[in-house]
Scaffold this motif. Structure first.
Motif: not given
Length: 282
Positions: A273-282, A41-51, A107-110, A85-89
């Motif tokens: 509700q938390h758009p900053q966690v998926i924003a590319n701005s530094h 589901r999430l990969s329809k809008r984001f890049q998901t990385i599942a190691p 600094q890398r985990v949003t 930077k990435c969001l971590v699930l």
């Protein structure tokens, strides 16, 4: 806690979609593909990385290691993929590693999405009997051959150890068990199991360190979870500064497979509700 001298393992990884990166970390036993309930589901809008973590799935590793080695591997993976930077699930063990990454690489985990996990994990799993193991073996085998078969669920599934992993014995949950849980279980190394149990037996507890995590977090739990209790998840949520908490009645440790649509819509709402966690701005 972190030892930069440790040598990273080149993890097997599934990357899907485009957009802001979400690092998705599986539990024990597990693999990157056992997070398909989220990544599809999430990969329809984001890049998901599942190691596949070290010692799990296709990330084979000879010899012993400890939990800190997972963090070395994950930092190297982010570097290799060029992710600043990435969001971590994280689900279960994956949630513990997600919190560790946020402490190690703030600094890398949003943001953090923490599922059926705790910074001081506690379980209340009853003792496992011989019939438990027998019924679980039969239920898993039949379910693997015929996923979601109602007769098997009623006859063996509800008497097996699955009854502590799920509360709602739906065909959907059993299909996820067949496609994701059983293969992952068979591919989990004994070294990975030892690393986890060594950490738990040493009394793993990061509660007091959580106040160093400032990024927004969402903590989700199943009220009937016997592996990591709902109270230990709530305790974690209470120690996180910027946290939203949600628990789901009549669900257990594998609740994303029991009520996938509800969980995914709650994650979507939190992201809005938390758009900053998926924003590319530094």
């Amino acid at each position: 806690m972190y030892h930069p001298s440790r040598k990273a393992v080149n993890l097997n990884v599934q990357v899907q979609g485009e957009g802001f990166p979400i690092l998705c970390l599986h539990g024990h036993p597990g693999s990157g593909s056992s997070l398909s309930v989220f990544t599809d589901r999430l990969s329809k809008r984001f890049q998901t990385i599942a190691p596949d973590l070290r010692g799990y799935g296709k990330s084979r590793f000879k010899g012993d290691f400890d939990m800190r080695d997972h963090l070395t591997d994950l930092e190297a993976l982010l570097d290799r993929l060029g992710i600043e930077k990435c969001l971590v699930l994280g689900w279960s063990l994956g949630g513990i590693l997600a919190m560790e990454l946020a402490l190690m690489l703030p600094q890398r985990v949003t943001g953090l999405i923490l599922i059926a996990t705790a910074a001081k994990p506690r379980g209340n799993h009853p003792p496992i009997s011989l019939p438990d193991n027998l019924y679980t073996g039969i239920a898993a085998l039949l379910n693997y051959v015929k996923p979601g078969w109602r007769w098997n669920i009623e006859t063996f599934g509800k008497r097996s150890l699955f009854r502590y992993l799920i509360q709602q014995h739906t065909p959907t949950a059993y299909r996820y068990i067949a496609s994701s849980a059983v293969p992952a279980y068979l591919q989990t190394s004994s070294a990975a199991t030892r690393a986890l149990f060594t950490a738990i037996q040493s009394g793993y507890n990061r509660l007091t360190d959580l106040e160093q995590i400032f990024c927004p977090s969402l903590v989700l739990a199943g009220t009937e979870d016997r592996h990591i209790t709902v109270n230990s998840s709530l305790e974690t949520a209470q120690h996180l500064i910027n946290c939203q908490w949600q628990s789901y009645p009549n669900t257990a440790h594998l609740f994303p497979w029991e009520i996938p649509d509800q969980v995914l819509s709650d994650i979507d709402f939190w992201l809005q509700q938390h758009p900053q966690v998926i924003a590319n701005s530094h």
